[in-house]
Scaffold this motif. Sequence first.
Motif, short mmCIF file in Angstrom:
data_model
loop_
_atom_site.label_atom_id
_atom_site.label_comp_id
_atom_site.label_asym_id
_atom_site.label_seq_id
_atom_site.Cartn_x
_atom_site.Cartn_y
_atom_site.Cartn_z
N ASN A 135 0.85 -0.86 0.00
CA ASN A 135 -0.15 -0.29 -0.06
C ASN A 135 0.51 1.53 0.15
O ASN A 135 0.20 2.52 -0.29
N VAL A 136 2.02 1.37 0.11
CA VAL A 136 3.11 2.17 0.26
C VAL A 136 4.17 2.62 -0.75
O VAL A 136 4.71 3.22 -1.07
N GLY A 325 1.27 -4.75 13.35
CA GLY A 325 0.86 -4.20 14.50
C GLY A 325 -0.17 -4.83 15.75
O GLY A 325 0.32 -3.54 16.26
N LYS B 17 8.92 3.76 12.21
CA LYS B 17 9.14 4.61 10.79
C LYS B 17 9.07 3.59 9.84
O LYS B 17 10.02 3.27 9.00
N CYS B 18 8.09 2.88 10.04
CA CYS B 18 7.70 1.94 8.89
C CYS B 18 7.07 2.50 7.21
O CYS B 18 7.96 1.94 6.67
N GLY B 19 6.63 3.40 7.73
CA GLY B 19 6.03 4.54 6.13
C GLY B 19 4.47 3.95 6.03
O GLY B 19 3.84 4.65 5.29
N TYR B 20 4.31 2.49 6.65
CA TYR B 20 2.71 2.84 6.16
C TYR B 20 1.79 3.93 6.13
O TYR B 20 1.02 3.68 5.83
N MET B 22 1.93 6.57 4.74
CA MET B 22 1.56 7.10 3.53
C MET B 22 0.72 6.71 2.46
O MET B 22 0.32 7.31 1.69
N GLN B 23 0.32 5.41 2.95
CA GLN B 23 -0.98 4.94 2.47
C GLN B 23 -2.40 6.26 1.67
O GLN B 23 -2.27 6.39 0.86
N PHE B 77 0.24 0.60 12.73
CA PHE B 77 0.88 -0.36 13.90
C PHE B 77 0.49 0.30 15.29
O PHE B 77 -0.75 -0.40 16.23
#
Lengths: 871, 433
Positions: A135-136, A325, B17-20, B22-23, B77
């Motif tokens: 998704n990213v 998560g 800092k996983c960047g999720y 951004m979605q 998360f």
Amino acid sequence: MTSALADQLREVIPAEGVLDDPVQLSLYGYDGTLYESTPQLVVLPETTEQVAAVARICHAAGVAVVPRGAATSLSGGPVPVRGGVVVAFTRMDRILQLDYENQRAVVQPGVINIDLQDALATPGYFYAPDPASQNVCTLGGNVGENAGGPHCLKYGVTANHVLGVEMVLPDGRCLRTGGKSLDWPGYDLTGIIVGGEGTLGLVTEITCRIMPMPETVVTMLAIFDSLGTASQAVSDIIAEGIIPATLEMMDNAMIRAVEESLQAGYPLDAAAVLLIELDGLPASMDRQVEQIKRACQRSDVRDFRVADDEQQRALLWKGRKGAFGAVVNIAPSKICTDISVPRTALPQVLAEVLAIGQKWGISIANVFHAGDGNLHPLVLYDPRDEDQARRVRAIDEEITRLAIAHGGVLTGEHGIGCGKRKYMPLMFGPAELRLMWQVKEAFDPDLLCNPDKVLPDRDEITESEPLLLPEGSFTQVAPQVAARNEQGWFEPVDEEAVQKMLALAHRERQPVVVRGAGTKLDPLADDVAVISTKCLNHILAYDYENLTITVEGGVTLPQIEEAVAYHGQMLALRPRFAQRATVGGILAAHESGPHRLVYGGPRDLVTRIKAALPGGEVVSFGSSCVKNVAGYAMEKLFIGSCGRLGAILEVTLRTLPRPEALRTVALSMEDPMVAAPLLAELFASPLRPAAIELLNPLAGETVGRVNRQWTLLVGLEGFTEDVEEMVERLGAMATEHGLGDWRELDRDYLALWSDVTNLAVQPAGTAILRASCQLSATTTLTAELNALDSAGALRASPGLGLVHCAVSGKLELRNYQSQAQILAEKYGGTTSWLALPPPGLATLPPPGTSREICRRLKHALDPHSILPDVL
Amino acid sequence: MISDSQFIEAELSRCNKCGYCMQSCPVYRVVRREPSVARGRNQTLRAVMEGDSDLTRPMLEPFFECLLCGACTVDCFGSVQTNELMVRARQAYYAEYGQPAVQRYIFRNLLPNPGRLTRLVRLTSLGKRTGLSSVARRLGLLRWLSPTLDVAEGLVATMPGAFLRDRLPRLGFISPKHTDVRLLRLEPEQATGPKVLYFIGCATNFQLPQTGEAGIKLLQKAGCQVTVAPNNCCGLPPWSYGDIEAAQQLARQNLDLLAGLDFDLLVTECGSCSSFLKRWAELLPNDPRAETLAARTRDITELLAELSLPKLMGGGTTVTYHDPCHLGREQGVTEQPRKLLVDVGGFELIELIEANWCCGGAGSYNLSHPEMSQQVLARKIDRIAATGAEVVATACPACIIQISYGVRERAWQRPVRHVIELLAERHGLSVGS
């Protein structure tokens, strides 16, 4: 210095696309790991030209460039450890082309994986690699890391789906590799760039394969009381002949974490849950589900659930998708490790991973791709506690070492980056590391592209033991190393003898060629010595549960067939002369038959290659793990290299369950063009025939053609019901196109297809030219090539965009090829002679950077050019 | 609401800092720059906390550029509340560098004084109904909000003839002696529903009175006895700009104004107001009245979905629904508006892709960051276009103003309405424009 550089960059990039504010710079210094390092500058280019200009400026200034996508990396890959300029590709986010009829997409590297999927979804297509971060994460990042994902069990990883790239070299010049059509001349640079972790250049455009979505998806959840039985169930499912689209497992620690935060309906005391997803045609689904259920029951499954609708499917996936998560609720932070082991080793490795956690007093939860042996133990800890952090580092190292101890690899899909560089010597010897360094230098001689990644420091690599060779000329010494056969070919008996032969040739500047069975023989110059791999004909290991077989280079396909038949498996490689050809020869020539359509070519089926190099070194790249992104994919260099880089000693190949049903149907027509609309519809449908060939009247003789007509031949493989359904639907399609009835060919399936592949009607030794093109142009190109030489047999693979033409004796080869080349180029392809071409007729990579890199690689591996050299 | 560094540190420590994030950050998806996504904003804040740098406003722009939509928290998360962090960051910034005088005047002097606010708005709009943005300009609002006035100019097409509060008598409200309270009495046999205290939001009052009117009429039809209090701003605007003190002041003032009123539920048609009212307990932890009031607050769509309004058969009109951030994500009210549209309104609902993505209105974000706001809006309008629906429904005045603007810019004739307006219309309740 920095500000001068910034000013220079602002001349080539819109001013707000150059960042030099210290706080902003620090935001481009991290990824999803704990590694951090602030770059000197950040640029956000929007075009290839801008990237090239940035590279030129940095190259001139001697400043490093570091490519960066979404920086979701879990290896430290995009962290600018030595400063330099970060080239962030997030603004190069245009989908340039969705070419459905050719089943290709062309994208800029900043396109987010899910955005491509979304764009494809409406017309019913998909791009197979689906990493958890899809998704990213960007497709450029996926290319850099050779990303996998749950569905790669069935469909393969990024390397199997990327067919070409445009890349800016560190000196600012542009390199194009591959393209929409297959089998470009030269070494497989695309194969090296994918998984190159951005150390070879800055990828600015990607051409990838897209496929029609499967018609049916069934999701199942199986709950087990022990990890052992769950693992056994995985093996049993595959033993049933089923390759699910996904096979994902979670252990008890993960189940509890998931239940606590998500309530996905998993029992808290379960030891393992297995998430299984099938996709394909509806016909066989019920039976496959039943078979899977039985396999699970044999392993004492506690509960087996099948999702009936989209909502239930989402529920079954909920736990898996939310797993990462969920652990945040247990511990403030986590390290997501990544190792890959042969699937057979999974239960043992899992047990040891948990023991490591206990030993250090740190919780570890597991969620992993059970189908392909790729594990991600999540090490849960509080980073603010320095002692915990220390123990976690120790755990990371122990888990990595554990993988190697079990025949696994350092990383399955996250990459080496900066985190695992230090472990590279665990998996690679000095010769391999040096060779990877040479590849790095071929692309990036000044070492400016993403420095200090992947490879350990050069000066840390130890010297190899020198090979002891008797003094004397080649003619004097060679017979001591290997005996000669009646043709005068040297027949070394083992690996060491091959190694010595090459070292000797290298020392004495003696031209040599490596020969397998000699099926692709061409006239040899008098002074060339031949090294035959005929005696390297042993099957070394067959791990049927892991679906891999390791053989020596001189082994033939019938030997392998015999070995794997007992377990109901096959090697899905059906090239020309499959009865005699050696594996080494097949790979060196990248020979594949019509069934590449569904099973892929050698490039997709090989997981490891061991080769002897002219310098006398023996190197091994890859492993028996299906998923492996440790170091560069060097094995790809040897595939299709036509023996120009080294001698293939050993190969590990993927085996597959043998399909239940094999049927061939045929259709006759006056004009090949008539088939084009039918083929277009077929390729857009979810039917997945194993092979499709269009035979000209002469080639059609092999299968009993009707009158003087063309034959469209379709091979169908799989579950009985699916094959039955495909036959029916093909019939309906043909009728709709006014093409009448398919006739079923009753001859032995494999024998029939072997004749087709060999163009058996031609006299032995006929020169065969292979023309490539975009898929949708295949029939047109076929008709035009046929008009060039109507006396030659011709077979076209419209699903691959390849045409094989046997050139009748009447024609002058050079003249024929130049005409064919003009035609192929018109349809986005090229031509090449199969295997080693007749002297002087080799097709070269296009002049420019691509040819230059190939030349540098050749020079690195074979500095004295003792092996054939066409560049 | 703890405004101390402990809260900030706890939130930041959960960012892996996983960047999720951004979605679904609408701003990031426009600019695709790290400073403009939760991960980057949080790491910037970390740099501030650790005193790593000499901070200047351009570098801190990411704190102000956040829509506060909360989408990143859902994708995160660790559920890091970046929107809350940004409010704290703004608060800290103003504490350090001082709040702009005009902003301070608005939050501390204008909003707490509805009479003054109304007079000012009326003065500038009377006779010359030129639109909210030029009103705002005359008030000097835009001077601190944005230097790019032109972009903000077209946001509002026209000003209504009369504000909602002016219309109350016409709607049948009476006022008990010597108070500003307005009551709409029902005959006892009609009063089958709860006693509702209707909270008129500022945007509804000044800009969308017909929406409030529709809400009141629907409540009445559903058997509610409606009281309107002389409330003022709920406090969300100052809170969003980090002026938590001003927000507290407004909340306290409101509590005083509402004291002693007899009601079961406090209801508003503004998704933003309802979300903030529900948070008053956090805002004023030491005031028990705040907790009681928060517990009694309902968004109007939430309440109407529970009441027995007559169901209409399908009229064949297609509608798509945009989830306001403050209603959907913040309050979890997503099913009710849809149910109302389909069951009570008889509409055919076509789901909007990314229905819960912020439209870029975000309170006064469209005034403070007009260019960004419009780019965020463009994606929303594209998605709306893809539905092909005849009507666009949503449930927050800020979204209505913003999406209407986007629709107008593309010269579409598609109405953009509050759910309750559509319902009122379908039920033949006439609402003045």
